[in-house]
Write a protein that holds these residues in place. Structure first.
Motif, short mmCIF file in Angstrom:
data_model
loop_
_atom_site.label_atom_id
_atom_site.label_comp_id
_atom_site.label_asym_id
_atom_site.label_seq_id
_atom_site.Cartn_x
_atom_site.Cartn_y
_atom_site.Cartn_z
N ARG A 140 -14.05 10.89 4.02
CA ARG A 140 -14.74 9.61 3.87
C ARG A 140 -14.17 8.61 4.88
NH1 ARG A 140 -14.63 5.50 -0.05
NH2 ARG A 140 -12.49 6.09 -0.48
N ALA A 194 -12.36 5.40 3.84
CA ALA A 194 -11.02 5.45 3.26
C ALA A 194 -9.99 4.86 4.23
CB ALA A 194 -10.64 6.88 2.91
N ILE A 195 -10.23 5.02 5.52
CA ILE A 195 -9.28 4.51 6.53
C ILE A 195 -9.17 2.99 6.39
CG2 ILE A 195 -8.87 4.27 9.00
CD1 ILE A 195 -10.24 6.93 9.41
N GLU A 226 -9.91 1.21 3.76
CA GLU A 226 -9.32 0.85 2.46
C GLU A 226 -7.80 0.93 2.51
OE1 GLU A 226 -11.14 3.45 -0.38
OE2 GLU A 226 -13.14 2.71 0.11
N ILE A 227 -7.28 1.96 3.17
CA ILE A 227 -5.82 2.09 3.28
C ILE A 227 -5.26 0.99 4.18
CG2 ILE A 227 -3.96 3.60 4.08
CD1 ILE A 227 -5.87 5.97 3.28
N ALA A 228 -6.00 0.66 5.23
CA ALA A 228 -5.53 -0.38 6.15
C ALA A 228 -5.53 -1.76 5.49
CB ALA A 228 -6.41 -0.40 7.40
N ALA A 229 -6.30 -1.91 4.40
CA ALA A 229 -6.40 -3.23 3.76
C ALA A 229 -5.35 -3.44 2.66
CB ALA A 229 -7.80 -3.39 3.16
N LEU A 230 -4.45 -2.47 2.45
CA LEU A 230 -3.43 -2.63 1.42
C LEU A 230 -2.53 -3.83 1.75
CD1 LEU A 230 -2.44 1.10 0.86
CD2 LEU A 230 -3.62 -0.38 -0.75
N PRO A 231 -1.93 -4.46 0.71
CA PRO A 231 -1.13 -5.67 0.99
C PRO A 231 0.19 -5.35 1.68
CG PRO A 231 -1.00 -5.09 -1.32
CD PRO A 231 -2.02 -4.17 -0.72
N VAL A 232 0.60 -6.26 2.56
CA VAL A 232 1.86 -6.14 3.29
C VAL A 232 2.96 -6.85 2.50
CG1 VAL A 232 3.02 -6.96 5.38
CG2 VAL A 232 0.76 -5.92 5.54
N ARG A 233 4.16 -6.29 2.45
CA ARG A 233 5.27 -6.92 1.72
C ARG A 233 6.35 -7.43 2.69
NH1 ARG A 233 4.48 -3.92 -3.19
NH2 ARG A 233 2.36 -4.50 -3.63
N PHE A 234 6.63 -6.67 3.73
CA PHE A 234 7.62 -7.11 4.72
C PHE A 234 6.88 -7.90 5.81
CE2 PHE A 234 10.06 -3.93 2.63
CZ PHE A 234 11.39 -4.25 2.85
N ALA A 235 7.29 -9.16 5.97
CA ALA A 235 6.54 -10.03 6.87
C ALA A 235 6.73 -9.65 8.33
CB ALA A 235 6.97 -11.48 6.65
#
Lengths: 169, 254
Positions: free
Chosen positions: A43, A46-47, A49-58
């Protein structure tokens, strides 16, 4: 023509086959996601969707945009290439807030933080600075002598800027 | 247009290959990031690793990795003097493998090692983002794949949780997420690298032992590094096309 007179059952069979194929195509159209096969047998969406995950380390570039004085101090010492979040932890809540001063990061405890890297062990590379904490400081926190941003003893350890930046307690 | 059978037989495969390359070059939705411009990997510089576990903790924070599972972990090897003097025995006798420890994946560091001679070193491990990855080949539903930029990803909405890929990975880099019940693994912080950031483990590594590399970028320092250093991958005999490159890797590492 007379050959086809008894072939009605064959036409019915072909008809059922064609109908089943059309049903298959329709069902397949609704079941298989739109982006399946966009780049390969998966799919494509999916690429994204994975790229849109939240970032934690600035990221150190974000930190250095504001904390210029710390960058300046760090650049002169042995910790010049240690990124901010290696010690201070993930800071996207601080860096990403509208007013970063309201989301103050917790200062790490130097007696745990420094020991993680600098406790002497035969397993560590020989050139890496290591101490046995109990012998070296007799229980005193590391930052009573060393400024974490510029840990060398030749660094001006007591200047007010260091205190403001959170180096000394 | 007049074509005989021979010409058609030659042209059809050629057209198929051309169409494949057209599909591969399809511009992505994101205007700033083009998947076809990158070929991601990682460089792990073994002599620089001090085993602090910063990368393991950073990975857990960044990616919500459940306790007890690891997208990256650190192993400590101890090759004794005897093993170094008798390498042929180490290769043939399974009882003489080097001592390897990884307490809780090295998340809280390692116990102090006494100087017992021999050679100690740390080996950070993670998904090798193989170009010819065994894990993606076994997926029955197309839920895991090598993205056009060389990152091996899992489509968690499509995954059945059958765990074929967990068994197929020669490096043990995959696990079944205990709550989502789907395959989970290192994404090479795909949500970060597509925004121009480095991975969480590289960001948190205090010694620069880990470096994200873009093998398609001619300006990446990795190309100079590869010319001047002895760089290896894990299990090269499996021809997985691994893209996690280890500098100064000891022959005993499996």
């Amino acid at each position: 023509m007379s050959d086809l007179r008894d072939a009605g059952h064959l036409f019915r069979f072909v008809g059922i086959f064609v109908l089943a194929f059309v049903v298959f195509l329709v069902v397949r159209h609704y079941i298989v996601p739109r982006s399946f096969g966009q780049y390969g047998h998966y799919r494509g969406a999916a690429i994204g969707e994975i790229a849109a995950l939240p970032v934690r380390f600035a990221g150190h570039d974000t930190c250095e945009a504001c904390h210029v004085e710390v960058v300046d101090k760090k650049s002169k010492g042995k910790h010049a290439h240690v990124n901010c979040e290696a010690c201070h932890g993930a800071q996207v809540q601080h860096a990403g807030s509208a007013d970063p001063s309201t989301v103050k990061p917790v200062l790490p405890d130097t007696s745990i933080l420094c020991a993680r890297c600098h406790t002497a062990s035969a397993a560590k590379p020989k050139g890496f600075p290591q101490v046995v904490p109990s012998d070296h400081s007799n229980g005193m926190p590391c930052n009573s002598c060393h400024q974490p941003h510029n840990p060398g003893m030749d660094a001006p350890a007591n200047d007010a800027a260091a205190k403001a930046a959170g180096g000394a307690k | 247009m007049n074509m005989n059978r021979r010409q058609i037989l030659i042209l059809l495969p050629a057209a198929a290959i051309a169409w494949k390359s057209v599909l591969a070059g399809t511009p992505e939705d994101s205007p700033n990031y083009r998947m076809t411009d990158h070929w991601w990997g990682m460089l792990i510089d073994i002599p620089k690793c001090i085993g602090c576990g910063n990368c393991v903790r950073a990975c857990q924070t960044e990616n919500d990795v459940p306790n007890g599972n690891f997208r990256t972990w650190v192993e400590r090897y101890h090759v004794s003097d005897w093993e170094m003097k008798n390498p042929q025995d180490v290769m043939t006798n399974p009882l003489t493998i080097p001592e390897v420890i990884s307490p809780d994946g090295g998340k809280e560091g390692f116990p102090v090692a006494a100087d017992e001679g021999g050679r100690y070193f740390f080996v950070p491990k993670m998904c090798n983002h193989c170009a010819d990855s065994p894990c993606t080949q076994v997926c029955p539903v197309g839920a895991t794949f090598v993205a056009p930029d060389g990152v091996v990803l899992v489509d968690q909405k499509y995954c059945l949780g059958c765990a074929y890929c967990v068994q197929a990975c020669p490096y043990g880099c995959r696990y079944i997420h205990p709550e989502k019940r789907v395959a989970d693994k290192c994404t090479l912080c795909y949500h970060r690298i597509t925004k121009g950031l480095t991975t969480a483990c590289c960001e948190a590594c205090p010694t620069g032992a880990r470096q994200l590399v873009d093998l398609k970028n001619p300006k990446d320092p990795i190309h100079e590094f590869l010319k001047t250093h002895s760089v290896q991958v894990l299990k090269p005999q499996m021809a997985t096309g691994a893209k996690v490159l280890y500098n100064d890797l000891d022959g005993s590492v499996r």
